[in-house]
Scaffold this motif. Sequence first.
Motif, PDB file in Angstrom:
ATOM      1  N   GLY A 133       0.791  -1.223   0.000  1.00 47.40           N
ATOM      2  CA  GLY A 133       0.000   0.000   0.000  1.00 47.40           C
ATOM      3  C   GLY A 133       0.823   1.271   0.000  1.00 47.40           C
ATOM      4  N   TRP A 134       2.071   1.207  -0.452  1.00 45.83           N
ATOM      5  CA  TRP A 134       3.001   2.338  -0.434  1.00 45.83           C
ATOM      6  C   TRP A 134       3.307   2.816   0.986  1.00 45.83           C
ATOM      7  CZ3 TRP A 134      -1.609   3.460  -3.495  1.00 45.83           C
ATOM      8  CH2 TRP A 134      -1.480   3.093  -4.839  1.00 45.83           C
ATOM      9  N   VAL A 168       7.165   9.807   3.467  1.00 44.50           N
ATOM     10  CA  VAL A 168       7.331  10.363   2.123  1.00 44.50           C
ATOM     11  C   VAL A 168       6.048  10.062   1.357  1.00 44.50           C
ATOM     12  CG1 VAL A 168       8.667  10.319  -0.014  1.00 44.50           C
ATOM     13  CG2 VAL A 168       9.824  10.004   2.188  1.00 44.50           C
ATOM     14  N   ARG A 169       5.285  11.064   1.090  1.00 48.68           N
ATOM     15  CA  ARG A 169       3.975  10.880   0.473  1.00 48.68           C
ATOM     16  C   ARG A 169       4.078  10.932  -1.054  1.00 48.68           C
ATOM     17  NH1 ARG A 169      -0.490  11.176   3.979  1.00 48.68           N
ATOM     18  NH2 ARG A 169       0.101  11.619   6.139  1.00 48.68           N
ATOM     19  N   PHE A 170       2.939  10.661  -1.712  1.00 45.82           N
ATOM     20  CA  PHE A 170       2.851  10.682  -3.172  1.00 45.82           C
ATOM     21  C   PHE A 170       3.456  11.972  -3.702  1.00 45.82           C
ATOM     22  CE2 PHE A 170       0.597  11.952  -7.026  1.00 45.82           C
ATOM     23  CZ  PHE A 170       0.751  10.825  -7.805  1.00 45.82           C
ATOM     24  N   ASP A 175       8.201   8.108  -7.890  1.00 46.14           N
ATOM     25  CA  ASP A 175       9.463   8.667  -8.372  1.00 46.14           C
ATOM     26  C   ASP A 175      10.600   7.669  -8.183  1.00 46.14           C
ATOM     27  OD1 ASP A 175       8.173  11.013  -9.046  1.00 46.14           O
ATOM     28  OD2 ASP A 175       8.827  12.107  -7.262  1.00 46.14           O
ATOM     29  N   ASP A 176      10.607   6.989  -7.046  1.00 44.15           N
ATOM     30  CA  ASP A 176      11.659   6.003  -6.782  1.00 44.15           C
ATOM     31  C   ASP A 176      11.611   4.846  -7.776  1.00 44.15           C
ATOM     32  OD1 ASP A 176      12.469   7.552  -4.682  1.00 44.15           O
ATOM     33  OD2 ASP A 176      11.786   6.202  -3.110  1.00 44.15           O
ATOM     34  N   TRP A 260      -7.059   3.292   4.552  1.00 46.69           N
ATOM     35  CA  TRP A 260      -5.963   3.695   5.442  1.00 46.69           C
ATOM     36  C   TRP A 260      -4.683   3.932   4.641  1.00 46.69           C
ATOM     37  CZ3 TRP A 260      -1.262   1.422   6.786  1.00 46.69           C
ATOM     38  CH2 TRP A 260      -0.655   1.869   7.973  1.00 46.69           C
ATOM     39  N   PHE A 261      -4.390   3.053   3.676  1.00 45.90           N
ATOM     40  CA  PHE A 261      -3.225   3.247   2.820  1.00 45.90           C
ATOM     41  C   PHE A 261      -3.328   4.575   2.073  1.00 45.90           C
ATOM     42  CE2 PHE A 261      -2.919  -1.613   2.537  1.00 45.90           C
ATOM     43  CZ  PHE A 261      -1.904  -1.670   3.482  1.00 45.90           C
ATOM     44  N   VAL A 262      -4.507   4.862   1.534  1.00 45.66           N
ATOM     45  CA  VAL A 262      -4.717   6.104   0.786  1.00 45.66           C
ATOM     46  C   VAL A 262      -4.440   7.305   1.682  1.00 45.66           C
ATOM     47  CG1 VAL A 262      -6.476   7.557  -0.297  1.00 45.66           C
ATOM     48  CG2 VAL A 262      -6.322   5.133  -0.890  1.00 45.66           C
ATOM     49  N   ARG A 263      -4.964   7.285   2.903  1.00 47.42           N
ATOM     50  CA  ARG A 263      -4.761   8.408   3.818  1.00 47.42           C
ATOM     51  C   ARG A 263      -3.290   8.602   4.155  1.00 47.42           C
ATOM     52  NH1 ARG A 263      -9.089   6.048   6.514  1.00 47.42           N
ATOM     53  NH2 ARG A 263      -7.788   5.481   8.303  1.00 47.42           N
ATOM     54  N   ASN A 264      -2.558   7.509   4.262  1.00 41.33           N
ATOM     55  CA  ASN A 264      -1.167   7.594   4.692  1.00 41.33           C
ATOM     56  C   ASN A 264      -0.193   7.878   3.550  1.00 41.33           C
ATOM     57  OD1 ASN A 264      -0.475   6.871   7.701  1.00 41.33           O
ATOM     58  ND2 ASN A 264      -2.285   5.663   7.154  1.00 41.33           N
ATOM     59  N   TYR A 265      -0.623   7.690   2.298  1.00 40.96           N
ATOM     60  CA  TYR A 265       0.290   7.940   1.179  1.00 40.96           C
ATOM     61  C   TYR A 265      -0.015   9.241   0.446  1.00 40.96           C
ATOM     62  CZ  TYR A 265       3.020   7.262  -3.115  1.00 40.96           C
ATOM     63  OH  TYR A 265       3.899   7.427  -4.160  1.00 40.96           O
ATOM     64  N   THR A 266      -1.276   9.572   0.268  1.00 42.12           N
ATOM     65  CA  THR A 266      -1.607  10.763  -0.509  1.00 42.12           C
ATOM     66  C   THR A 266      -1.504  12.019   0.345  1.00 42.12           C
ATOM     67  OG1 THR A 266      -3.963  10.461  -0.035  1.00 42.12           O
ATOM     68  CG2 THR A 266      -3.123   9.510  -2.077  1.00 42.12           C
TER      69      THR A 266
END
Length: 379
Positions: A133-134, A168-170, A175-176, A260-266
Amino acid sequence: MNNLSRRGALMLPLGLAAFTSACVQPPSGTMMPADPSGRADPEMRALLETLARLNPQPIETLSAADARRQPSLADAVKARALELSNTNPMRVIGSQQDMTLNTVPNPLIARLYRPVVNYSGPVPLIVYFHGGGWVIANIDTYDESARALCVESGAMVLSINYRQGPEVRFPGAHDDANVAYAWAVRNAASINADPNKIAIAGESAGGNLAINAAIYARDAGLPAPKVVASIYPVGGVDLNTPSYQQFANAKPLNKPMIEWFVRNYTRSPQDLQDPRMDLIGKADLSRLPPVILVNAEIDPLADDGVRLERKFRAAGTPVIQRTYPGVTHEFFGADPVLTKAKEAQSFVGAEIRRAFDAPALPPAGPVPRGRQPMRRPAM
């Protein structure tokens, strides 16, 4: 913005305004069964029961740091293998080596797996992106998947430890992935890899990264990978598809976890409008190398695979998609205890071998007017 209003804002672009996670949680004081779907085959059900005995807490209730410490399905595979008296479940490869890629602006940790097969010259290479989930998991969590790809394809596998949210968010992970592929193309000789036989593969969030890295290569004018293997990828931002509804409570991946993944990455709801997050709705999937899509039946992301297949076909990109019944998200790396994991690994490995042996594809051609190529990363 308070927690409730932020959650609502994030979910609106995903079509979840009237479909909150509250409706998929079990009543207070009750235990969720190991297989809430009731559709797992006997091997998968036994593995889910082993996972339940490890007592992982619901990730969606935890901080990212605590979530990373929870037992994973990979841990359950090791435990289940011991239950079956399999004391050496790992696939046999030639060697493995942890290394640091001199990528710019951020050096990346990676693990290089070498096959047992002896080549007289340079070896084919797969650049692999793990799932999570990134936000969670790493190259250790997905070690078995990378080893299996190495064995089944006869290629080296370079597994990338990309940066993750919320630190490190979206678009950090994206990029990596791009600079990792560019590094592989430009530095193939340094690891005895064949620059003309490079593939990209990934699982879940890493499956999304794999497709995006191929798009990046096309738009940046880099040599295209021979093939892309995307295993139960995150394909879009619609969390109200039939598979999301049918398997909202599934294990080991459910809909509240994806929220939860969306909230923590975006960074904001606007990120969900980006083509890199919404491959199905907004990305240009034309002029790409052949794509292999693998999905699990018991998975909120199952329909993403089907919809991606349709979009690839409509764009003229060669694609093959296969859904494995009776298994869940994350099944691919569970070959020590799941027959269908072995079948999926063999299928993907054979398709990658076939792509490596195929004649070279012509260049993707000029970028259409109105589209600006992405800036090449400095190496």
